[in-house]
Design a protein around this motif. Structure first.
Motif, PDB file in Angstrom:
ATOM      1  N   LYS A  94      13.936  -1.590  -2.169  1.00 40.68           N
ATOM      2  CA  LYS A  94      14.382  -0.618  -1.164  1.00 40.68           C
ATOM      3  C   LYS A  94      15.603  -1.106  -0.382  1.00 40.68           C
ATOM      4  N   PRO A  96      16.676   3.519   6.978  1.00 41.38           N
ATOM      5  CA  PRO A  96      15.548   4.010   7.768  1.00 41.38           C
ATOM      6  C   PRO A  96      14.886   5.251   7.142  1.00 41.38           C
ATOM      7  N   LEU A  97      15.684   6.097   6.523  1.00 39.78           N
ATOM      8  CA  LEU A  97      15.144   7.266   5.820  1.00 39.78           C
ATOM      9  C   LEU A  97      14.206   6.824   4.697  1.00 39.78           C
ATOM     10  N   MET A 105      12.500   4.173   4.621  1.00 40.23           N
ATOM     11  CA  MET A 105      11.301   3.566   5.207  1.00 40.23           C
ATOM     12  C   MET A 105      10.361   4.615   5.797  1.00 40.23           C
ATOM     13  N   VAL A 106      10.915   5.697   6.324  1.00 41.50           N
ATOM     14  CA  VAL A 106      10.103   6.716   6.996  1.00 41.50           C
ATOM     15  C   VAL A 106       9.497   7.714   6.009  1.00 41.50           C
ATOM     16  N   LEU A 107      10.260   8.171   5.036  1.00 49.28           N
ATOM     17  CA  LEU A 107       9.769   9.217   4.130  1.00 49.28           C
ATOM     18  C   LEU A 107       8.438   8.886   3.452  1.00 49.28           C
ATOM     19  N   ARG A 146       6.002   7.397   4.569  1.00 48.57           N
ATOM     20  CA  ARG A 146       4.911   7.453   5.548  1.00 48.57           C
ATOM     21  C   ARG A 146       4.466   8.881   5.851  1.00 48.57           C
ATOM     22  N   ILE A 147       5.259   9.847   5.459  1.00 49.97           N
ATOM     23  CA  ILE A 147       4.932  11.247   5.685  1.00 49.97           C
ATOM     24  C   ILE A 147       4.056  11.703   4.521  1.00 49.97           C
ATOM     25  N   ARG A 199       4.838  11.316   0.516  1.00 53.27           N
ATOM     26  CA  ARG A 199       4.118  10.275  -0.218  1.00 53.27           C
ATOM     27  C   ARG A 199       3.653  10.824  -1.567  1.00 53.27           C
TER      28      ARG A 199
END
Length: 169
Positions: free
Chosen positions: A92, A147-148, A150-152, A154-155, A159
């Motif tokens: 990543k 950051p995108l 890393m965040v996506l 988690r949604i 996922r």
């Protein structure tokens, strides 16, 4: 061989539309630029279906470029190469690197050619433009794109989509 699905078409279309809309609202052309939509160029790491989305979004925006056909071809090619390369990255943290390199080299050279042709000063100007474009790309891809990434995951919805995309690739 990957299956072409309605899901892939939808993912690509949404990314293309978001890329074009964001860039048209906050235009960024030239040697010193931070095109915020370039954060989307990291999405092929999670969704291989993002490759045509990023490419088409860039093509649409470059149709309005002040650099004309050369940007339509070179800019779109830089995005396509970067997207394919990003989809093949194994970690990543490295996913934003291909857009930074591709845009720095290709767009830096394109801008130098546009200004001086292949005459004297091309290589030094290409190096300067490569650094400035690369720095803007670094801000967009590492500052917003990473950051995108890393965040996506988690949604919950994404996922599921990411798992499905990884299984198809």
């Amino acid at each position: 061989m990957r299956k072409f699905t309605t899901r892939n078409l939808t993912i690509g279309a949404v990314i293309a539309a978001a890329y074009a809309a964001l860039t048209l609202c906050l235009p960024a052309y030239g040697a010193i630029q931070v095109r915020l939509a370039e954060a989307f160029t990291v999405l092929p790491f999670l969704f291989p279906a993002a490759i045509p989305g990023v490419t088409v979004g860039c093509l649409v925006v470059n149709l309005l470029s002040p650099y004309g056909p050369v940007d339509i071809v070179c800019g779109t090619a830089a995005s396509l190469i970067a997207a394919v390369w990003t989809a093949r990255m194994k970690h990543k943290a490295l996913a934003p690197l291909p857009p930074v390199i591709c845009n720095g080299v290709i767009i830096g050279a394109m801008l130098a050619w546009y200004e001086v042709g292949f005459g004297p000063g091309f290589w030094s100007l290409a190096a300067v433009h490569g650094v400035t474009v690369g720095l803007g790309e670094l801000v967009a891809c590492y500052g917003l794109g990473l950051p995108l990434l890393m965040v996506l995951p988690r949604i919950p919805y994404f996922r599921t989509e990411i798992s499905a995309a990884r299984l198809q690739s």
